[in-house]
Design a protein around this motif. Sequence first.
Motif, PDB file in Angstrom:
ATOM      1  N   ALA A   1      44.913  -0.205  69.443  1.00  0.00           N
ATOM      2  CA  ALA A   1      44.953   0.583  68.211  1.00  0.00           C
ATOM      3  C   ALA A   1      44.183   1.890  68.381  1.00  0.00           C
ATOM      4  CB  ALA A   1      44.389  -0.230  67.046  1.00  0.00           C
ATOM      5  N   GLU A   2      43.001   1.830  69.048  1.00  0.00           N
ATOM      6  CA  GLU A   2      42.201   3.037  69.265  1.00  0.00           C
ATOM      7  C   GLU A   2      42.950   4.035  70.138  1.00  0.00           C
ATOM      8  OE1 GLU A   2      37.493   1.996  68.953  1.00  0.00           O
ATOM      9  OE2 GLU A   2      38.531   1.316  70.756  1.00  0.00           O
ATOM     10  N   LEU A   3      43.647   3.507  71.113  1.00  0.00           N
ATOM     11  CA  LEU A   3      44.419   4.368  71.998  1.00  0.00           C
ATOM     12  C   LEU A   3      45.523   5.092  71.228  1.00  0.00           C
ATOM     13  CD1 LEU A   3      44.922   5.331  74.910  1.00  0.00           C
ATOM     14  CD2 LEU A   3      46.489   3.363  75.184  1.00  0.00           C
ATOM     15  N   LEU A   4      46.189   4.369  70.356  1.00  0.00           N
ATOM     16  CA  LEU A   4      47.262   4.962  69.546  1.00  0.00           C
ATOM     17  C   LEU A   4      46.706   5.963  68.524  1.00  0.00           C
ATOM     18  CD1 LEU A   4      49.444   1.765  68.911  1.00  0.00           C
ATOM     19  CD2 LEU A   4      50.083   3.734  70.304  1.00  0.00           C
ATOM     20  N   LEU A   5      45.463   5.703  68.067  1.00  0.00           N
ATOM     21  CA  LEU A   5      44.844   6.573  67.050  1.00  0.00           C
ATOM     22  C   LEU A   5      44.143   7.784  67.653  1.00  0.00           C
ATOM     23  CD1 LEU A   5      43.373   3.915  64.603  1.00  0.00           C
ATOM     24  CD2 LEU A   5      45.015   5.699  63.999  1.00  0.00           C
TER      25      LEU A   5
ATOM     26  N   GLU B   1      38.943   1.350  58.808  1.00  0.00           N
ATOM     27  CA  GLU B   1      39.272  -0.073  58.813  1.00  0.00           C
ATOM     28  C   GLU B   1      39.058  -0.666  60.201  1.00  0.00           C
ATOM     29  OE1 GLU B   1      43.030  -3.114  57.928  1.00  0.00           O
ATOM     30  OE2 GLU B   1      43.299  -0.946  57.600  1.00  0.00           O
ATOM     31  N   LEU B   2      39.413   0.110  61.232  1.00  0.00           N
ATOM     32  CA  LEU B   2      39.234  -0.361  62.612  1.00  0.00           C
ATOM     33  C   LEU B   2      37.737  -0.529  62.934  1.00  0.00           C
ATOM     34  CD1 LEU B   2      41.022  -1.056  65.038  1.00  0.00           C
ATOM     35  CD2 LEU B   2      40.730   1.283  65.851  1.00  0.00           C
ATOM     36  N   GLU B   3      36.897   0.397  62.455  1.00  0.00           N
ATOM     37  CA  GLU B   3      35.445   0.294  62.670  1.00  0.00           C
ATOM     38  C   GLU B   3      34.880  -0.928  61.961  1.00  0.00           C
ATOM     39  OE1 GLU B   3      33.496   1.914  64.652  1.00  0.00           O
ATOM     40  OE2 GLU B   3      35.084   3.258  65.356  1.00  0.00           O
ATOM     41  N   ILE B   4      35.419  -1.247  60.785  1.00  0.00           N
ATOM     42  CA  ILE B   4      34.960  -2.447  60.057  1.00  0.00           C
ATOM     43  C   ILE B   4      35.313  -3.698  60.861  1.00  0.00           C
ATOM     44  CG2 ILE B   4      35.348  -3.826  57.973  1.00  0.00           C
ATOM     45  CD1 ILE B   4      35.753  -1.152  56.461  1.00  0.00           C
ATOM     46  N   HIS B   5      36.514  -3.709  61.465  1.00  0.00           N
ATOM     47  CA  HIS B   5      36.883  -4.857  62.308  1.00  0.00           C
ATOM     48  C   HIS B   5      35.945  -4.961  63.527  1.00  0.00           C
ATOM     49  CE1 HIS B   5      40.226  -5.592  59.815  1.00  0.00           C
ATOM     50  NE2 HIS B   5      41.087  -4.680  60.336  1.00  0.00           N
ATOM     51  N   LYS B   6      35.588  -3.827  64.101  1.00  0.00           N
ATOM     52  CA  LYS B   6      34.670  -3.803  65.250  1.00  0.00           C
ATOM     53  C   LYS B   6      33.283  -4.317  64.839  1.00  0.00           C
ATOM     54  CE  LYS B   6      34.942  -0.077  67.929  1.00  0.00           C
ATOM     55  NZ  LYS B   6      35.114   1.372  68.261  1.00  0.00           N
ATOM     56  N   LEU B   7      32.884  -3.989  63.593  1.00  0.00           N
ATOM     57  CA  LEU B   7      31.606  -4.485  63.069  1.00  0.00           C
ATOM     58  C   LEU B   7      31.636  -6.005  62.963  1.00  0.00           C
ATOM     59  CD1 LEU B   7      28.810  -4.111  61.737  1.00  0.00           C
ATOM     60  CD2 LEU B   7      30.005  -3.746  59.557  1.00  0.00           C
ATOM     61  N   HIS B   8      32.756  -6.550  62.410  1.00  0.00           N
ATOM     62  CA  HIS B   8      32.888  -8.004  62.286  1.00  0.00           C
ATOM     63  C   HIS B   8      32.849  -8.667  63.660  1.00  0.00           C
ATOM     64  CE1 HIS B   8      34.990  -7.493  58.141  1.00  0.00           C
ATOM     65  NE2 HIS B   8      33.655  -7.567  58.032  1.00  0.00           N
TER      66      HIS B   8
END
Length: 416
Positions: A140-144, A155-162
């Motif tokens: 996802a980070e690569l695509l973003l 939202e991706l950073e929140i998932h990384k936090l979890h």
Amino acid sequence: MVIFFGTLGDYTSGIKYLNLGQQQEIILPRLRAEILDNLGMLTLKSRGDTVQAMKNFELAQSLALSENDSLRYAKILGNQAAVFEGMKDYRKALSLLEKDLEISRSIGDKRNTIFALMMQIRINIARQEITDVPHMISEAELLLSGSDDKKTILELEIHKLHLAIHNQEIGHELDARRRIERLQDSLRFLDGDPVLSQLKFMADKQKYADKLSLAQAVIKKKQAERRLWLILSLLVLVLFFFVYNAVRYRARKRIRDYEYQLLNLKYTKAELDRELMSSKSQVEEYVAYLKRNNEQINVLSALLEEKGNNIERDREELKILLQSHLITEEKWQEFKLLIMKEFPNLLQEIQSKFSDITESNLRVIVLMKLGLNNKEVANVLGVTPDAIKKSMQRLKKKLGNQAGVLMEYISDKEFV
């Protein structure tokens, strides 16, 4: 417009315009599939009606497949997965997402691939199955990369936090929290909920302003209509006033003309009577009197018909005047004396030639011999011309062969 209303959370307006779009007679299957797909999403968001939402998705899916619209088909799979995510049927949701990702990756659609990946990450974290989550986050980070989609990045950073909390990686957790805080500050002024709320407020404000303008226009229209009706009513009243006065004037004039005419008729009658009294010794003068009498009878009869709607007193006065012009039994006897004085043998000759005649027959024969026609005889006797005609027909039938002699006698205007 549908995207606009959906973004502002005005799902009702979005559904309304989508349904209007569906009602168009000429619409391409691809566009109908898109409309049904969006209609399913807004139905789900506005009412939580998963049954109706899935019906819309299934119809859209059939149209997308028939048109070989792979991207739309992939998006519908993702939307169906969202329904099963809400129902916590994660296995079904992940199955649909796998198909979505396969299609999206094959056609190289980054946006839809990111959407499916984010949902896949979210479901795996909810299931506490995080083995493949780091790989998904990396993809996802690569695509973003290079993208300015701060909401998805947040939202991706929140998932990384979890993920950091789950793995007890304190350093990664602190880094994730700092990045989240910066993104939240940025979104608060650009694309966060306050901005959306402000946009929605402005949209609602414009909507109510439009409604107010429409209401004011309706009020002005009604006020203009009331003024118009008032002006028309005044014009009608003025017109009625003039018409009423004109009718009254004509009515008064008719009454004056009628009264003058009646007085003139009475005067003429008196003149005729005086002339007759002064010339009773001459039958010719009496015949002239009868002719003029006929003219007066015609005028009075016409007045009686014309004044049919007049008051009863006027009608009675006309009837009395008309009656005074008729040859009554008394006047007939006076006339017989005049004839016997002037022509002693005339009545005897008629009765001797035509012995079957009655007194009424004699009256008609004498008047005809004096030169009066059927109508004039009928006038002075106060009967209809048809009555005189039928009376003569009966007399001819009774006389038989002598009928011709009678007609010749009447035609001969010489008195003996």
